[in-house]
Design an enzyme around this catalytic site. Structure first.
Site, mmCIF file in Angstrom:
data_model
loop_
_atom_site.group_PDB
_atom_site.id
_atom_site.type_symbol
_atom_site.label_atom_id
_atom_site.label_comp_id
_atom_site.label_asym_id
_atom_site.label_seq_id
_atom_site.Cartn_x
_atom_site.Cartn_y
_atom_site.Cartn_z
ATOM 1 N N LYS A 1 -0.922 -9.567 2.926
ATOM 2 C CA LYS A 1 -0.228 -9.071 4.124
ATOM 3 C C LYS A 1 -1.172 -8.145 4.864
ATOM 4 O O LYS A 1 -1.941 -7.402 4.240
ATOM 5 C CB LYS A 1 1.054 -8.329 3.726
ATOM 6 C CG LYS A 1 1.779 -7.712 4.922
ATOM 7 C CD LYS A 1 3.148 -7.158 4.547
ATOM 8 C CE LYS A 1 3.115 -5.761 3.992
ATOM 9 N NZ LYS A 1 2.481 -4.728 4.825
ATOM 10 N N GLU B 1 -1.420 -5.558 8.654
ATOM 11 C CA GLU B 1 -0.641 -4.920 9.717
ATOM 12 C C GLU B 1 -1.308 -5.112 11.074
ATOM 13 O O GLU B 1 -2.536 -5.096 11.175
ATOM 14 C CB GLU B 1 -0.531 -3.409 9.440
ATOM 15 C CG GLU B 1 0.223 -3.081 8.171
ATOM 16 C CD GLU B 1 0.364 -1.575 7.936
ATOM 17 O OE1 GLU B 1 -0.043 -0.777 8.810
ATOM 18 O OE2 GLU B 1 0.876 -1.202 6.863
ATOM 19 N N ASP C 1 0.837 -1.206 0.000
ATOM 20 C CA ASP C 1 0.000 0.000 0.000
ATOM 21 C C ASP C 1 0.872 1.256 0.000
ATOM 22 O O ASP C 1 0.362 2.375 -0.113
ATOM 23 C CB ASP C 1 -1.006 -0.009 1.161
ATOM 24 C CG ASP C 1 -0.341 -0.011 2.523
ATOM 25 O OD1 ASP C 1 0.905 -0.116 2.604
ATOM 26 O OD2 ASP C 1 -1.076 0.084 3.536
ATOM 27 N N SER C 2 2.214 1.065 0.047
ATOM 28 C CA SER C 2 3.130 2.196 -0.158
ATOM 29 C C SER C 2 2.960 2.777 -1.551
ATOM 30 O O SER C 2 3.469 3.867 -1.829
ATOM 31 C CB SER C 2 4.582 1.749 0.055
ATOM 32 O OG SER C 2 4.870 0.612 -0.727
ATOM 33 N N GLU D 1 9.024 -3.917 11.035
ATOM 34 C CA GLU D 1 9.438 -2.619 10.481
ATOM 35 C C GLU D 1 9.885 -1.644 11.567
ATOM 36 O O GLU D 1 9.175 -1.450 12.581
ATOM 37 C CB GLU D 1 8.274 -2.005 9.681
ATOM 38 C CG GLU D 1 8.625 -0.632 9.104
ATOM 39 C CD GLU D 1 7.669 -0.126 8.034
ATOM 40 O OE1 GLU D 1 6.767 -0.887 7.624
ATOM 41 O OE2 GLU D 1 7.832 1.031 7.613
ATOM 42 N N ASP E 1 -1.013 -6.465 -0.526
ATOM 43 C CA ASP E 1 -1.144 -5.765 0.761
ATOM 44 C C ASP E 1 -2.609 -5.385 0.990
ATOM 45 O O ASP E 1 -3.206 -4.683 0.154
ATOM 46 C CB ASP E 1 -0.287 -4.496 0.701
ATOM 47 C CG ASP E 1 0.324 -4.126 2.036
ATOM 48 O OD1 ASP E 1 0.115 -4.868 3.023
ATOM 49 O OD2 ASP E 1 1.023 -3.101 2.086
HETATM 50 O O1 KIV Z 1 3.506 -1.182 1.664
HETATM 51 C C1 KIV Z 1 4.708 -1.462 1.807
HETATM 52 O O2 KIV Z 1 5.557 -1.145 0.970
HETATM 53 C C2 KIV Z 1 5.098 -2.169 3.019
HETATM 54 C C3 KIV Z 1 6.567 -2.370 3.251
HETATM 55 C C4 KIV Z 1 7.161 -1.122 3.752
HETATM 56 C C5 KIV Z 1 6.826 -3.524 4.140
HETATM 57 O O3 KIV Z 1 4.279 -2.559 3.780
#
Ligand code: KIV
Length: 275
Positions: A124, A126, A56-57, A193, A95
């Site tokens: 993934k 969080e 999600d970055s 992280e 994500d």
């Molecule tokens: O979204 C992302 O890029 C991440 C990484 C920083 C692990 O969650």
């Protein structure tokens, strides 16, 4: 003279391969990098990484948002599908964005399925102990889950900023506990992280599944970086990033040369015209 040999075909990376890749059992460190589209996936594949995180970055480094809270499950499915169309060999990790796994188990599984149907092989999410029921629901629906603890960017408002986590004995203990709970809930790997190096080590020693560090020290079972950070294309360099290229500068130079050539009449040349 011997015949040239074809390049060996690399087997696709799978969830069980990753789950088994603990360094203390003799495995090489896992390599994960983000990608959000087909060119990024081709680069990651050709560079022979193990996993592509469609993170999600994308919100920060591609879409121009201040944080990751603005992207939706539809946005993430769009980017996962773009990566998947490149048919990369690395494992594709989708994500789950903020609010896609916070309501209830049914909603979480529906959202996880949206990323799997878009082409991810796992998802993934969080957070620590509070996420265990959602991890269990996803795993029960045959959706493998990677955890993510420490600095969890979707909690930016609750944390009061992007700050190093796990400082102090109590905070460190609770991260180790969170990792154990996520492992018991069924996570096959856990991203750690922005924590002190010794916390990254303690979490890695405490669990059987691999840890993937980002600013968590060298003892993790693998490392992840945002592709645009390592290529010098994100306009930011957190302490834990190493820039391996300056592609934004190279791109500016290339586009500026093109602009100058158009203005001077040097482009297009005869060989670039149809006759
Ligand atoms: O979204 C992302 O890029 C991440 C990484 C920083 C692990 O969650």
């Amino acid at each position: 003279m011997s015949e040239p040999q074809p390049a060996p075909t690399r087997a696709p990376v799978t969830v069980p391969t990753v789950r088994a890749a603990k360094r203390r059992d003799g495995h090489a460190p896992l390599v994960m990098v983000t990608a959000y589209d087909a060119p990024g996936a081709r680069v990651a594949d050709a560079a022979e990484v193990d996993m592509i995180l469609v993170g999600d970055s994308v919100a920060n480094v591609v879409l121009g948002y201040e944080d990751t809270l603005q992207v939706t499950i539809a946005d993430m499915a769009h980017h996962v599908a773009a990566v998947a169309r490149a048919k990369p060999r690395p494992l594709i990790v989708g994500d789950l964005p903020w609010m896609s796994y916070h309501v209830d188990a049914a909603d979480t599984v529906r959202n996880g399925a949206a990323l799997i149907r878009a082409g991810a092989q796992c998802v993934k999410l969080e957070g620590g102990a509070v996420r265990a029921p959602m991890v269990e629901a996803l795993v029960a629906a045959e959706i493998p889950v990677m955890g993510h603890i420490g600095l969890t960017p979707q909690s930016v408002n609750a944390l009061g900023g992007f700050k190093v986590q796990g400082k102090g004995d109590e905070a460190a203990r609770s991260l180790v506990e969170a990792a154990r709970i996520l492992e018991s809930a069924g996570c096959f790997a856990i991203v750690v992280e922005a924590v002190p190096e010794k916390v990254g080590t303690a979490v890695t020693e405490a669990i059987e599944v691999p840890t993937i560090g980002i600013g968590a020290g060298p003892e993790c079972d693998g490392q992840v970086l945002v592709m645009h950070d390592l290529l010098g294309m994100s306009g930011r360099t957190p302490k834990f990033v190493r820039r391996y290229a300056e592609l934004e500068l190279a791109a500016i130079e290339a586009v500026a040369t093109y602009a100058a050539d158009v203005r001077s009449g040097a482009f297009p040349a005869d060989r670039e015209a149809y006759h």
